[in-house]
Design a protein around this motif. Sequence first.
Motif, PDB file in Angstrom:
ATOM      1  N   PRO A  10     -81.603   0.349  53.525  1.00 58.62           N
ATOM      2  CA  PRO A  10     -81.631   0.043  52.093  1.00 58.62           C
ATOM      3  C   PRO A  10     -80.654   0.906  51.300  1.00 58.62           C
ATOM      4  O   PRO A  10     -80.512   2.109  51.546  1.00 58.62           O
ATOM      5  CB  PRO A  10     -83.075   0.375  51.679  1.00 58.62           C
ATOM      6  CG  PRO A  10     -83.812   0.684  52.936  1.00 58.62           C
ATOM      7  CD  PRO A  10     -82.784   1.110  53.936  1.00 58.62           C
ATOM      8  N   THR A  13     -78.778  -1.128  45.458  1.00 62.52           N
ATOM      9  CA  THR A  13     -78.872  -2.508  44.973  1.00 62.52           C
ATOM     10  C   THR A  13     -78.759  -3.533  46.103  1.00 62.52           C
ATOM     11  O   THR A  13     -78.449  -4.691  45.864  1.00 62.52           O
ATOM     12  CB  THR A  13     -77.771  -2.799  43.929  1.00 62.52           C
ATOM     13  OG1 THR A  13     -76.489  -2.558  44.517  1.00 62.52           O
ATOM     14  CG2 THR A  13     -77.947  -1.917  42.701  1.00 62.52           C
ATOM     15  N   SER A  14     -79.015  -3.110  47.329  1.00 58.03           N
ATOM     16  CA  SER A  14     -78.971  -4.038  48.461  1.00 58.03           C
ATOM     17  C   SER A  14     -79.800  -3.486  49.603  1.00 58.03           C
ATOM     18  O   SER A  14     -80.111  -2.287  49.648  1.00 58.03           O
ATOM     19  CB  SER A  14     -77.535  -4.268  48.929  1.00 58.03           C
ATOM     20  OG  SER A  14     -77.002  -3.091  49.513  1.00 58.03           O
ATOM     21  N   THR A  15     -80.161  -4.365  50.526  1.00 60.33           N
ATOM     22  CA  THR A  15     -80.804  -3.962  51.770  1.00 60.33           C
ATOM     23  C   THR A  15     -80.031  -4.622  52.912  1.00 60.33           C
ATOM     24  O   THR A  15     -79.961  -5.844  52.990  1.00 60.33           O
ATOM     25  CB  THR A  15     -82.279  -4.409  51.823  1.00 60.33           C
ATOM     26  OG1 THR A  15     -82.986  -3.863  50.707  1.00 60.33           O
ATOM     27  CG2 THR A  15     -82.938  -3.918  53.109  1.00 60.33           C
ATOM     28  N   HIS A  33     -79.664  -7.182  45.657  1.00 59.70           N
ATOM     29  CA  HIS A  33     -80.731  -7.146  44.660  1.00 59.70           C
ATOM     30  C   HIS A  33     -80.088  -7.002  43.288  1.00 59.70           C
ATOM     31  O   HIS A  33     -79.577  -5.910  42.954  1.00 59.70           O
ATOM     32  CB  HIS A  33     -81.682  -5.977  44.923  1.00 59.70           C
ATOM     33  CG  HIS A  33     -82.145  -5.889  46.351  1.00 59.70           C
ATOM     34  ND1 HIS A  33     -82.748  -6.932  47.002  1.00 59.70           N
ATOM     35  CD2 HIS A  33     -82.072  -4.869  47.253  1.00 59.70           C
ATOM     36  CE1 HIS A  33     -83.042  -6.566  48.249  1.00 59.70           C
ATOM     37  NE2 HIS A  33     -82.639  -5.318  48.416  1.00 59.70           N
ATOM     38  N   ILE A  38     -83.831  -5.133  39.944  1.00 64.60           N
ATOM     39  CA  ILE A  38     -84.138  -3.719  40.181  1.00 64.60           C
ATOM     40  C   ILE A  38     -84.719  -3.072  38.927  1.00 64.60           C
ATOM     41  O   ILE A  38     -85.656  -2.259  39.004  1.00 64.60           O
ATOM     42  CB  ILE A  38     -82.864  -2.962  40.637  1.00 64.60           C
ATOM     43  CG1 ILE A  38     -82.390  -3.473  42.005  1.00 64.60           C
ATOM     44  CG2 ILE A  38     -83.096  -1.452  40.675  1.00 64.60           C
ATOM     45  CD1 ILE A  38     -83.346  -3.236  43.141  1.00 64.60           C
ATOM     46  N   GLN A  47     -90.424  -0.929  44.703  1.00 63.66           N
ATOM     47  CA  GLN A  47     -89.630  -2.043  45.231  1.00 63.66           C
ATOM     48  C   GLN A  47     -90.000  -2.413  46.674  1.00 63.66           C
ATOM     49  O   GLN A  47     -89.477  -3.388  47.227  1.00 63.66           O
ATOM     50  CB  GLN A  47     -88.138  -1.678  45.192  1.00 63.66           C
ATOM     51  CG  GLN A  47     -87.587  -1.376  43.823  1.00 63.66           C
ATOM     52  CD  GLN A  47     -86.183  -0.790  43.893  1.00 63.66           C
ATOM     53  OE1 GLN A  47     -85.451  -1.005  44.861  1.00 63.66           O
ATOM     54  NE2 GLN A  47     -85.803  -0.038  42.880  1.00 63.66           N
ATOM     55  N   ARG A  51     -88.714  -5.807  48.728  1.00 60.69           N
ATOM     56  CA  ARG A  51     -87.649  -5.705  49.732  1.00 60.69           C
ATOM     57  C   ARG A  51     -88.143  -6.114  51.118  1.00 60.69           C
ATOM     58  O   ARG A  51     -87.434  -6.785  51.864  1.00 60.69           O
ATOM     59  CB  ARG A  51     -87.106  -4.278  49.754  1.00 60.69           C
ATOM     60  CG  ARG A  51     -86.404  -3.863  48.469  1.00 60.69           C
ATOM     61  CD  ARG A  51     -85.352  -2.848  48.778  1.00 60.69           C
ATOM     62  NE  ARG A  51     -84.840  -2.163  47.596  1.00 60.69           N
ATOM     63  CZ  ARG A  51     -83.640  -1.616  47.539  1.00 60.69           C
ATOM     64  NH1 ARG A  51     -82.833  -1.679  48.573  1.00 60.69           N
ATOM     65  NH2 ARG A  51     -83.229  -0.997  46.437  1.00 60.69           N
ATOM     66  N   ARG A  52     -89.369  -5.721  51.469  1.00 57.77           N
ATOM     67  CA  ARG A  52     -89.894  -6.079  52.786  1.00 57.77           C
ATOM     68  C   ARG A  52     -90.020  -7.594  52.933  1.00 57.77           C
ATOM     69  O   ARG A  52     -89.668  -8.155  53.973  1.00 57.77           O
ATOM     70  CB  ARG A  52     -91.241  -5.404  53.026  1.00 57.77           C
ATOM     71  CG  ARG A  52     -91.821  -5.677  54.414  1.00 57.77           C
ATOM     72  CD  ARG A  52     -92.859  -4.645  54.814  1.00 57.77           C
ATOM     73  NE  ARG A  52     -93.870  -4.482  53.806  1.00 57.77           N
ATOM     74  CZ  ARG A  52     -94.599  -3.374  53.644  1.00 57.77           C
ATOM     75  NH1 ARG A  52     -94.389  -2.333  54.433  1.00 57.77           N
ATOM     76  NH2 ARG A  52     -95.522  -3.301  52.725  1.00 57.77           N
ATOM     77  N   LEU A  54     -88.275  -9.860  51.351  1.00 63.38           N
ATOM     78  CA  LEU A  54     -86.931 -10.429  51.442  1.00 63.38           C
ATOM     79  C   LEU A  54     -86.364 -10.279  52.849  1.00 63.38           C
ATOM     80  O   LEU A  54     -85.681 -11.177  53.354  1.00 63.38           O
ATOM     81  CB  LEU A  54     -86.001  -9.772  50.416  1.00 63.38           C
ATOM     82  CG  LEU A  54     -86.195 -10.220  48.962  1.00 63.38           C
ATOM     83  CD1 LEU A  54     -85.363  -9.356  48.028  1.00 63.38           C
ATOM     84  CD2 LEU A  54     -85.821 -11.689  48.799  1.00 63.38           C
ATOM     85  N   ALA A 106     -83.216   5.241  47.508  1.00 67.93           N
ATOM     86  CA  ALA A 106     -83.493   3.948  48.143  1.00 67.93           C
ATOM     87  C   ALA A 106     -83.798   4.082  49.638  1.00 67.93           C
ATOM     88  O   ALA A 106     -84.556   3.281  50.202  1.00 67.93           O
ATOM     89  CB  ALA A 106     -82.316   3.008  47.933  1.00 67.93           C
ATOM     90  N   ILE A 113     -90.581  -0.122  55.303  1.00 69.68           N
ATOM     91  CA  ILE A 113     -90.238  -1.508  55.649  1.00 69.68           C
ATOM     92  C   ILE A 113     -90.278  -1.686  57.168  1.00 69.68           C
ATOM     93  O   ILE A 113     -90.883  -2.629  57.699  1.00 69.68           O
ATOM     94  CB  ILE A 113     -88.852  -1.897  55.104  1.00 69.68           C
ATOM     95  CG1 ILE A 113     -88.862  -1.925  53.570  1.00 69.68           C
ATOM     96  CG2 ILE A 113     -88.429  -3.268  55.642  1.00 69.68           C
ATOM     97  CD1 ILE A 113     -87.483  -2.123  52.946  1.00 69.68           C
TER      98      ILE A 113
END
Length: 355
Positions: A10, A13-15, A33, A38, A47, A51-52, A54, A106, A113
């Motif tokens: 992660p 702003t992204s994973t 994301h 966010i 979050q 995130r998980r 997604l 992050a 996750i």
Amino acid sequence: MSYKILAINPGSTSTKIALYEDEKEIFTNTINHPVELIDKFENVEDQLNMRRELVMSNLREKGFDIKDLSCVVARGGMLPPVKSGAYIINDLMIDRVENRPVMEHASNLAAPIAYGIAKKAGVTSYIYDSVMTDEFTDIARISGMPDIPRTSSSHVLNTRAMAIKAAKKLGKRYDELNIIVAHLGGGISINLHSGGQIIDLVSDDEGPFSPERAGRVPCRELINLCYSGKYDKKTMQRKLRGNGGLKAYLNTLDARDVEKMIAEGNQEAKTIYEAMAYQIAKGIGELATVVEGKVDLIILTGGIAHSKMLTSWIEKRVAFIAHVEIMPGENEMEALAFGALRVLRGEETAREYTE
């Protein structure tokens, strides 16, 4: 026997996720994301479920059944100092990154996750080469000011992966070589690997400037600037990280823009860009003294290592120390997956996280 490994990394702003079968990449994807999404969350920890889910929905879209996984591996979060390599994710680690992290970041979402997905899949989850890896010798911690000891913080994941890969290419064991690795990215750090550990480094705030960071600046003048009344604390922090380096001098974070300026005859751009190479070379030379000049290999890695102009300037100054290997790119997903693969194959042993 082959192993299927899911890697999770992660960012703010992204994973990023990647699926590997042994050394082969099956797929990789960056789940973005949007800032407006966010901003709906009060803090990073909130979050987690978003995130998980997604990640899970992305795997479903790829038609991948998590029951086929051999393990899940994640970027290490903001834990107290740990050793390099793999740690089994356990309840204590989850409690630490969720409720008592060293700082909000992050990367603290990575282990939770991975842990959740691994539990559903019935496999083990790991973190690998945490950013908080600390293997300093006692003498390396001394800074000159007791209030501010030197701490180990650098681009561990990519630099260690490249050192292991380079050692294998040489037909040597990683732990029998002295290797200096410079990670050249938005931030620049330089690590010294000796005896299989990162025993010293030049961090991104005590060495060369980078595209966005000021690096080591004269302390007395920095103090004067802090107390000049011109800037508040947040502005000064941004001058050091975010608005320093190439951004401050040339108003760009992109090395390609700088090279274009140089090609168009901009002498200032050439001077600044060469100064960055000059400072990187100084950092490499500084670390060479720690092992009394007995350096087996120097590696230049990270995104800016794609720049032949920059790497040639660095190599010219440090080639007398040891052979220079150019291994460009961030390589973080591969580093995570290959680290977990070594654990699954019994080539490395994962530690149990304790406090």
